[in-house]
Design a protein around this motif. Structure first.
Motif, PDB file in Angstrom:
ATOM      1  N   UNK A 195       0.818  -1.216   0.000  1.00 16.12           N
ATOM      2  CA  UNK A 195       0.000   0.000   0.000  1.00 16.12           C
ATOM      3  C   UNK A 195       0.854   1.269   0.000  1.00 16.12           C
ATOM      4  N   UNK A 196       0.168   2.425  -0.023  1.00 10.82           N
ATOM      5  CA  UNK A 196       0.892   3.706  -0.032  1.00 10.82           C
ATOM      6  C   UNK A 196       1.605   3.934   1.291  1.00 10.82           C
ATOM      7  N   UNK A 197       0.970   3.528   2.393  1.00 11.48           N
ATOM      8  CA  UNK A 197       1.571   3.796   3.711  1.00 11.48           C
ATOM      9  C   UNK A 197       1.868   2.487   4.422  1.00 11.48           C
TER      10      UNK A 197
ATOM     11  N   UNK B 261       7.654  10.903  -6.672  1.00 10.11           N
ATOM     12  CA  UNK B 261       7.139   9.689  -7.319  1.00 10.11           C
ATOM     13  C   UNK B 261       6.243   8.858  -6.405  1.00 10.11           C
ATOM     14  N   UNK B 262       6.300   9.102  -5.087  1.00  7.29           N
ATOM     15  CA  UNK B 262       5.561   8.244  -4.146  1.00  7.29           C
ATOM     16  C   UNK B 262       4.063   8.312  -4.398  1.00  7.29           C
ATOM     17  N   UNK B 263       3.577   9.525  -4.628  1.00  5.23           N
ATOM     18  CA  UNK B 263       2.127   9.701  -4.780  1.00  5.23           C
ATOM     19  C   UNK B 263       1.607   9.040  -6.055  1.00  5.23           C
ATOM     20  N   UNK B 264       2.485   8.843  -7.047  1.00  2.00           N
ATOM     21  CA  UNK B 264       2.030   8.285  -8.319  1.00  2.00           C
ATOM     22  C   UNK B 264       2.163   6.786  -8.431  1.00  2.00           C
ATOM     23  N   UNK B 265       2.691   6.129  -7.402  1.00  8.39           N
ATOM     24  CA  UNK B 265       2.916   4.682  -7.517  1.00  8.39           C
ATOM     25  C   UNK B 265       1.578   3.954  -7.645  1.00  8.39           C
ATOM     26  N   UNK B 266       1.551   2.947  -8.513  1.00  8.35           N
ATOM     27  CA  UNK B 266       0.339   2.109  -8.620  1.00  8.35           C
ATOM     28  C   UNK B 266       0.481   1.031  -7.552  1.00  8.35           C
ATOM     29  N   UNK B 267      -0.176   1.232  -6.427  1.00  8.85           N
ATOM     30  CA  UNK B 267       0.013   0.352  -5.270  1.00  8.85           C
ATOM     31  C   UNK B 267      -0.826  -0.917  -5.401  1.00  8.85           C
ATOM     32  N   UNK B 268      -0.545  -1.885  -4.549  1.00  8.49           N
ATOM     33  CA  UNK B 268      -1.279  -3.154  -4.570  1.00  8.49           C
ATOM     34  C   UNK B 268      -1.015  -3.962  -5.830  1.00  8.49           C
TER      35      UNK B 268
ATOM     36  N   UNK C 170       1.458   8.885 -13.835  1.00  8.13           N
ATOM     37  CA  UNK C 170       1.012   9.035 -12.464  1.00  8.13           C
ATOM     38  C   UNK C 170       0.101  10.239 -12.327  1.00  8.13           C
ATOM     39  N   UNK C 171      -0.813  10.229 -11.335  1.00  6.99           N
ATOM     40  CA  UNK C 171      -1.590  11.431 -11.065  1.00  6.99           C
ATOM     41  C   UNK C 171      -0.660  12.553 -10.618  1.00  6.99           C
ATOM     42  N   UNK C 172      -1.116  13.829 -10.707  1.00  8.15           N
ATOM     43  CA  UNK C 172      -0.227  14.919 -10.303  1.00  8.15           C
ATOM     44  C   UNK C 172       0.197  14.757  -8.851  1.00  8.15           C
ATOM     45  N   UNK C 173       1.424  15.132  -8.543  1.00  8.24           N
ATOM     46  CA  UNK C 173       1.940  14.932  -7.187  1.00  8.24           C
ATOM     47  C   UNK C 173       1.966  16.273  -6.458  1.00  8.24           C
ATOM     48  N   UNK C 174       0.803  16.899  -6.379  1.00 12.44           N
ATOM     49  CA  UNK C 174       0.752  18.200  -5.715  1.00 12.44           C
ATOM     50  C   UNK C 174       1.158  18.067  -4.262  1.00 12.44           C
TER      51      UNK C 174
END
Ligand code: FAD
Length: 475
Positions: free
Chosen positions: A40-42, A156-163, A455-459
């Motif tokens: 997962x992300x976290x 890059x963390x926010x854009x990772x395709x998790x799972x 990836x989605x934007x990493x605002x």
């Protein structure tokens, strides 16, 4: 099989430090990157040991394998110690280049990790002088807010395709390579012009073996660190309240096998780390239970740790279980362990050095407890070497981490190390990952204008830096 709507230029497998850095830099060069992360992300807790999707076997000795399946990978568990490998590591370990070649990449990786050195504590400096060993301030990775570095802040963390668990690669002789992925009970297939593996040494070897790649050295050459720890308990050394978060710490680089005067009856060497004093409350309950009843609750403790170099050996390797499967249907990775008499002598030296350091810094009334012993249930701590680089055409990877039998694949993690080195590895992993980025970028040629990340934007992502493409890999 689900197919993605847009084809990435590069699929990166694994969002630990190596995958995050490679993704960030490839995107900065205009590449469309898909970053796949199994977890997962976290990161929440150490559940990986019991997860039926991540079973493994250890043969030839008892061991356990600390992992963190989440964005940030094992940086969710790490201590953030940073050290460059010394020139002798490259020379003795059969690396295809020397420390000088890696120096600019090391500098870049240090900046990316927010590396900073605390002033050297005079108590530790005095102890090193009395023992005649070198000592340096601790260099530590920190997030932009000064907090512990876990990778969570990376662009890059926010854009990772998790799972997304990469199951295997398709590597046809002609046509694009693809990664087969399990996600939410479905199977997906992602084609790409380049695949960068950053899943860590055992998982990367498992993926390559599961992909049917036949190369006699893939999975072989497994090397790691012997890791041991002592705890110095001091009833009379108070903890400085201002230093509770960042206690004094220091690093003793390798000082053995550095010439005739320091020759030892084993290959390679080891480093020592010191950190403390810390309040006893910082130790886990089960460790505190080992202390004598007389230890006052306000006593402090100092860790004295050592990492020693394990060499590749015929009996140490990774392969796949012939029949046993995990919950995702994957053959279990098997970790084969072995050790030699020379390595036992190395570990004896490591123990003696830790005890000497502890004695030299101890205050009256202190006691010393051996906490972690490499021959008593050691962890698979810093696995490396399962897909090593070399200029020799028989080496699985070239000096840029590009896989010889499948040139659309690059290895960005410690699998590509020809040797484990004598100190913490992550800085070297990242320096190598930066070389992989250069090589992938060069192989892909000029990027199509307007291509951006999948990836989605990493605002709000902090700490990312963009780097101008360089025309050519450097060495
Ligand atoms: C307890 C502990 C303390 C440490 N302390 C230090 C330290 O102080 N200093 C130091 O330099 N190093 C330290 N290390 C080592 C450091 O954590 C690693 O060197 C570093 O994390 C390696 O980064 P990586 O990106 O190559 O691999 P990892 O961090 O292991 O990341 C790999 C990622 O790939 C993902 N993955 C795996 N398989 C798949 C798959 N099939 N599909 C998709 N994703 C997959 C994983 O979930 C993970 O997120 C420590 C390690 C441990 C265990």
């Amino acid at each position: 099989v689900n197919a993605p709507s847009k084809r990435p230029d590069v699929v990166v497998v694994g969002a630990g430090p190596a995958g995050l850095l490679a993704t960030e830099r490839l995107e900065a060069r205009g590449r469309r990157v898909l970053l796949l992360e199994a977890g997962p992300a976290a990161y929440s807790a150490r559940t990986d040991e019991r997860d039926p999707a991540w079973r493994y076997r250890v043969l030839g000795g008892a061991s356990w394998w600390p992992r963190a399946h989440a964005v940030g990978g094992r940086a969710n568990l790490w201590g953030g110690w940073l050290s460059r490998f010394g020139p002798e590591v490259f020379r003795e370990g059969g690396w295809p280049y020397g420390a000088r070649t890696l120096a600019p990449y090391y500098a870049d990786a240090e900046a990316w990790l927010g590396a900073s050195a605390a002033p050297l504590d005079e108590r530790f400096a005095r102890a090193a002088r009395s023992l005649g060993v070198p000592i340096r301030p601790r260099v530590r990775a920190s997030a932009p807010d000064g907090d512990h570095w876990t990778g969570a802040h990376c662009a890059a963390a926010a854009g990772a395709r998790t799972g997304s668990v990469a199951l295997r690669l398709e590597l046809p002789a002609a046509g694009p390579a693809a990664v087969i992925v399990a996600r939410d009970g479905a199977v997906e297939r992602f084609e790409a012009r380049a695949i960068v593996l950053a899943a860590s040494a055992i998982e990367t070897a498992r993926l390559l073996l599961a992909s049917g790649l036949r190369h006699r050295r893939i999975g072989r050459g497994l090397a790691d660190h012997f890791n041991l720890s002592y705890i110095l308990v001091e009833p009379n050394r108070p903890v400085d309240p201002d230093a509770r978060r960042l206690p004094p710490a220091a690093f003793v680089p390798r000082f053995v096998n550095r010439g005739a005067a320091t020759k030892r009856p084993y290959r390679g060497g080891y480093s020592v780390e010191i950190v403390g004093p810390l309040p006893l409350a910082r130790l886990d309950e089960d460790v505190r239970a080992l202390f004598s009843d007389q230890t006052p609750p306000d006593a402090s403790f100092t860790f004295v740790n050592s990492l020693g170099e394990q060499w590749r050996a015929p009996g140490r390797y990774v392969d796949l279980a012939p029949r046993a499967r995990d919950a995702l249907g994957r053959p279990l990775p098997q970790i084969h362990l072995a050790s030699s008499a020379a390595e036992r002598r190395l570990v004896e030296d490591m123990k003696a050095s830790c005890r000497n350091v502890a004695e030299a810094i101890a205050s009256p009334g202190a006691s010393l407890l051996r906490y972690r012993d490499p021959f008593v249930l050691p962890p698979v701590f810093h696995p490396a070497g399962t897909c090593a680089m070399g200029d020799d055409p028989g080496a699985p990877c070239d000096r840029w981490g590009r896989l010889r039998p499948a040139p659309s694949v690059w290895i960005a993690d410690a699998s590509a190390f020809p040797s484990a080195g004598d100190c913490h590895p992550t800085l070297t992993v990242l320096a190598h990952a930066l070389r992989v980025v250069e090589s992938v970028d060069q192989a892909l040629g000029r990027p199509a204008l307007g291509h951006r990340s999948l990836a989605p934007p990493t605002q709000g992502a902090r700490g990312s830096r963009s780097v101008q493409p360089t025309a050519k890999p450097r060495a």
